[in-house]
Design a protein around this motif. Structure first.
Motif, PDB file in Angstrom:
ATOM      1  N   ARG A   1      -8.850 -10.991  -6.389  1.00  0.00           N
ATOM      2  CA  ARG A   1      -8.952 -10.444  -5.052  1.00  0.00           C
ATOM      3  C   ARG A   1      -9.932 -11.268  -4.210  1.00  0.00           C
ATOM      4  O   ARG A   1      -9.701 -11.502  -3.045  1.00  0.00           O
ATOM      5  CB  ARG A   1      -9.403  -8.988  -5.147  1.00  0.00           C
ATOM      6  N   GLY A   2     -11.003 -11.717  -4.800  1.00  0.00           N
ATOM      7  CA  GLY A   2     -12.023 -12.439  -4.050  1.00  0.00           C
ATOM      8  C   GLY A   2     -11.616 -13.856  -3.672  1.00  0.00           C
ATOM      9  O   GLY A   2     -12.273 -14.481  -2.858  1.00  0.00           O
ATOM     10  N   THR A   3     -10.556 -14.367  -4.264  1.00  0.00           N
ATOM     11  CA  THR A   3     -10.162 -15.740  -3.969  1.00  0.00           C
ATOM     12  C   THR A   3      -9.147 -15.841  -2.841  1.00  0.00           C
ATOM     13  O   THR A   3      -8.709 -16.943  -2.513  1.00  0.00           O
ATOM     14  CB  THR A   3      -9.557 -16.419  -5.213  1.00  0.00           C
ATOM     15  N   SER A   4      -8.754 -14.727  -2.254  1.00  0.00           N
ATOM     16  CA  SER A   4      -7.739 -14.716  -1.188  1.00  0.00           C
ATOM     17  C   SER A   4      -6.483 -15.441  -1.647  1.00  0.00           C
ATOM     18  O   SER A   4      -6.083 -16.454  -1.090  1.00  0.00           O
ATOM     19  CB  SER A   4      -8.273 -15.346   0.097  1.00  0.00           C
ATOM     20  N   MET A   5      -5.885 -14.924  -2.677  1.00  0.00           N
ATOM     21  CA  MET A   5      -4.736 -15.564  -3.313  1.00  0.00           C
ATOM     22  C   MET A   5      -3.595 -15.921  -2.344  1.00  0.00           C
ATOM     23  O   MET A   5      -3.032 -17.014  -2.452  1.00  0.00           O
ATOM     24  CB  MET A   5      -4.204 -14.692  -4.454  1.00  0.00           C
ATOM     25  N   PRO A   6      -3.244 -15.061  -1.366  1.00  0.00           N
ATOM     26  CA  PRO A   6      -2.164 -15.466  -0.463  1.00  0.00           C
ATOM     27  C   PRO A   6      -2.470 -16.759   0.299  1.00  0.00           C
ATOM     28  O   PRO A   6      -1.587 -17.586   0.509  1.00  0.00           O
ATOM     29  CB  PRO A   6      -2.039 -14.292   0.511  1.00  0.00           C
ATOM     30  N   PHE A   7      -3.733 -16.948   0.657  1.00  0.00           N
ATOM     31  CA  PHE A   7      -4.095 -18.142   1.411  1.00  0.00           C
ATOM     32  C   PHE A   7      -4.245 -19.356   0.501  1.00  0.00           C
ATOM     33  O   PHE A   7      -4.017 -20.488   0.931  1.00  0.00           O
ATOM     34  CB  PHE A   7      -5.345 -17.877   2.233  1.00  0.00           C
ATOM     35  N   SER A   8      -4.601 -19.122  -0.753  1.00  0.00           N
ATOM     36  CA  SER A   8      -4.599 -20.221  -1.721  1.00  0.00           C
ATOM     37  C   SER A   8      -3.168 -20.695  -1.963  1.00  0.00           C
ATOM     38  O   SER A   8      -2.907 -21.900  -2.019  1.00  0.00           O
ATOM     39  CB  SER A   8      -5.221 -19.773  -3.041  1.00  0.00           C
ATOM     40  N   PHE A  13       1.397 -24.378  -1.056  1.00  0.00           N
ATOM     41  CA  PHE A  13       2.738 -24.556  -0.496  1.00  0.00           C
ATOM     42  C   PHE A  13       2.746 -25.661   0.567  1.00  0.00           C
ATOM     43  O   PHE A  13       3.637 -26.504   0.588  1.00  0.00           O
ATOM     44  CB  PHE A  13       3.238 -23.237   0.100  1.00  0.00           C
ATOM     45  N   GLY A  14       1.742 -25.650   1.437  1.00  0.00           N
ATOM     46  CA  GLY A  14       1.654 -26.676   2.476  1.00  0.00           C
ATOM     47  C   GLY A  14       1.504 -28.067   1.892  1.00  0.00           C
ATOM     48  O   GLY A  14       2.158 -29.020   2.330  1.00  0.00           O
ATOM     49  N   LEU A  15       0.659 -28.201   0.880  1.00  0.00           N
ATOM     50  CA  LEU A  15       0.485 -29.505   0.241  1.00  0.00           C
ATOM     51  C   LEU A  15       1.754 -29.934  -0.491  1.00  0.00           C
ATOM     52  O   LEU A  15       2.077 -31.122  -0.554  1.00  0.00           O
ATOM     53  CB  LEU A  15      -0.711 -29.484  -0.701  1.00  0.00           C
ATOM     54  N   TRP A  40       9.176 -33.695  10.066  1.00  0.00           N
ATOM     55  CA  TRP A  40       8.799 -32.285  10.093  1.00  0.00           C
ATOM     56  C   TRP A  40       7.963 -31.877   8.882  1.00  0.00           C
ATOM     57  O   TRP A  40       6.956 -31.172   9.030  1.00  0.00           O
ATOM     58  CB  TRP A  40      10.053 -31.410  10.153  1.00  0.00           C
ATOM     59  N   MET A  41       8.368 -32.281   7.693  1.00  0.00           N
ATOM     60  CA  MET A  41       7.731 -31.766   6.475  1.00  0.00           C
ATOM     61  C   MET A  41       6.248 -32.121   6.351  1.00  0.00           C
ATOM     62  O   MET A  41       5.434 -31.232   6.082  1.00  0.00           O
ATOM     63  CB  MET A  41       8.518 -32.194   5.244  1.00  0.00           C
ATOM     64  N   PRO A  42       5.834 -33.369   6.530  1.00  0.00           N
ATOM     65  CA  PRO A  42       4.399 -33.641   6.402  1.00  0.00           C
ATOM     66  C   PRO A  42       3.558 -32.952   7.480  1.00  0.00           C
ATOM     67  O   PRO A  42       2.495 -32.402   7.184  1.00  0.00           O
ATOM     68  CB  PRO A  42       4.298 -35.162   6.528  1.00  0.00           C
ATOM     69  N   SER A  43       4.043 -32.944   8.714  1.00  0.00           N
ATOM     70  CA  SER A  43       3.263 -32.323   9.795  1.00  0.00           C
ATOM     71  C   SER A  43       3.123 -30.828   9.582  1.00  0.00           C
ATOM     72  O   SER A  43       2.025 -30.267   9.674  1.00  0.00           O
ATOM     73  CB  SER A  43       3.943 -32.567  11.145  1.00  0.00           C
ATOM     74  N   ILE A  48       0.144 -26.007   7.566  1.00  0.00           N
ATOM     75  CA  ILE A  48       0.132 -24.784   6.743  1.00  0.00           C
ATOM     76  C   ILE A  48      -1.026 -24.828   5.753  1.00  0.00           C
ATOM     77  O   ILE A  48      -1.745 -23.837   5.574  1.00  0.00           O
ATOM     78  CB  ILE A  48       1.486 -24.611   6.027  1.00  0.00           C
ATOM     79  N   ALA A  49      -1.225 -25.982   5.113  1.00  0.00           N
ATOM     80  CA  ALA A  49      -2.310 -26.113   4.137  1.00  0.00           C
ATOM     81  C   ALA A  49      -3.676 -25.932   4.797  1.00  0.00           C
ATOM     82  O   ALA A  49      -4.532 -25.196   4.283  1.00  0.00           O
ATOM     83  CB  ALA A  49      -2.235 -27.468   3.448  1.00  0.00           C
ATOM     84  N   LEU A  50      -3.890 -26.583   5.935  1.00  0.00           N
ATOM     85  CA  LEU A  50      -5.186 -26.448   6.611  1.00  0.00           C
ATOM     86  C   LEU A  50      -5.395 -25.047   7.181  1.00  0.00           C
ATOM     87  O   LEU A  50      -6.526 -24.561   7.228  1.00  0.00           O
ATOM     88  CB  LEU A  50      -5.317 -27.486   7.716  1.00  0.00           C
TER      89      LEU A  50
END
Length: 139
Positions: A1-8, A13-15, A40-43, A48-50
């Motif tokens: 819970r403390g690691t904010s799994m959805p954002f990790s 996913f972005g990377l 599109w994909m790299p941008s 998304i990753a940042l």
């Protein structure tokens, strides 16, 4: 819970999108679809990753920059952070869409002659003027 799994997961996913975009550089004769994916994909993946990483940092900033003399619970939900993460993704998606309509990438062929040997390269072309203005907006 403390690691904010959805954002990790959002960061991973972005990377993954950034890395997958590099595969389109290996295609010998790209189509118009490959050219769109190449831009599109790299941008979008990097954004998304940042965004995922940025909202996690923002959460820590809000928790630890409160007045230390006053003890209070700071509640920042994942939904609040998701609203913040969607903003840069929406901006980049809009810019990419405008670029795709105004100056779409296209497959092109370049031939280089060296002595009596001709080498042909297939790659994706893009309007550099639009690309430089795009970079200027992001800077």
């Amino acid at each position: 819970r403390g690691t904010s799994m959805p954002f990790s997961l959002m960061t991973v996913f972005g990377l993954g999108l950034v890395m997958s975009g590099a595969l389109f550089l290996t295609i010998d004769q790209p189509s118009i679809t490959h050219c769109y994916a190449l831009y599109w994909m790299p941008s979008l993946g990097f954004t998304i990753a940042l965004s995922g990483h940025g909202v996690k940092t923002y959460r820590l900033y809000k928790i630890f920059t409160e007045d230390p003399r006053i003890i209070k619970v700071v509640t920042i939900t994942n939904v609040d952070l998701l609203k913040l993460a969607i903003v840069p993704v929406t901006i980049i998606t809009t810019l990419l869409f405008v670029q795709s309509v105004q100056a779409p990438p296209w497959p092109q062929t370049t031939s280089v002659e060296e002595g009596n040997m001709i080498t042909t390269y297939h790659h994706c072309g893009i309007d550099e003027g639009y690309l430089f203005s795009y970079i200027g907006i992001l800077a």
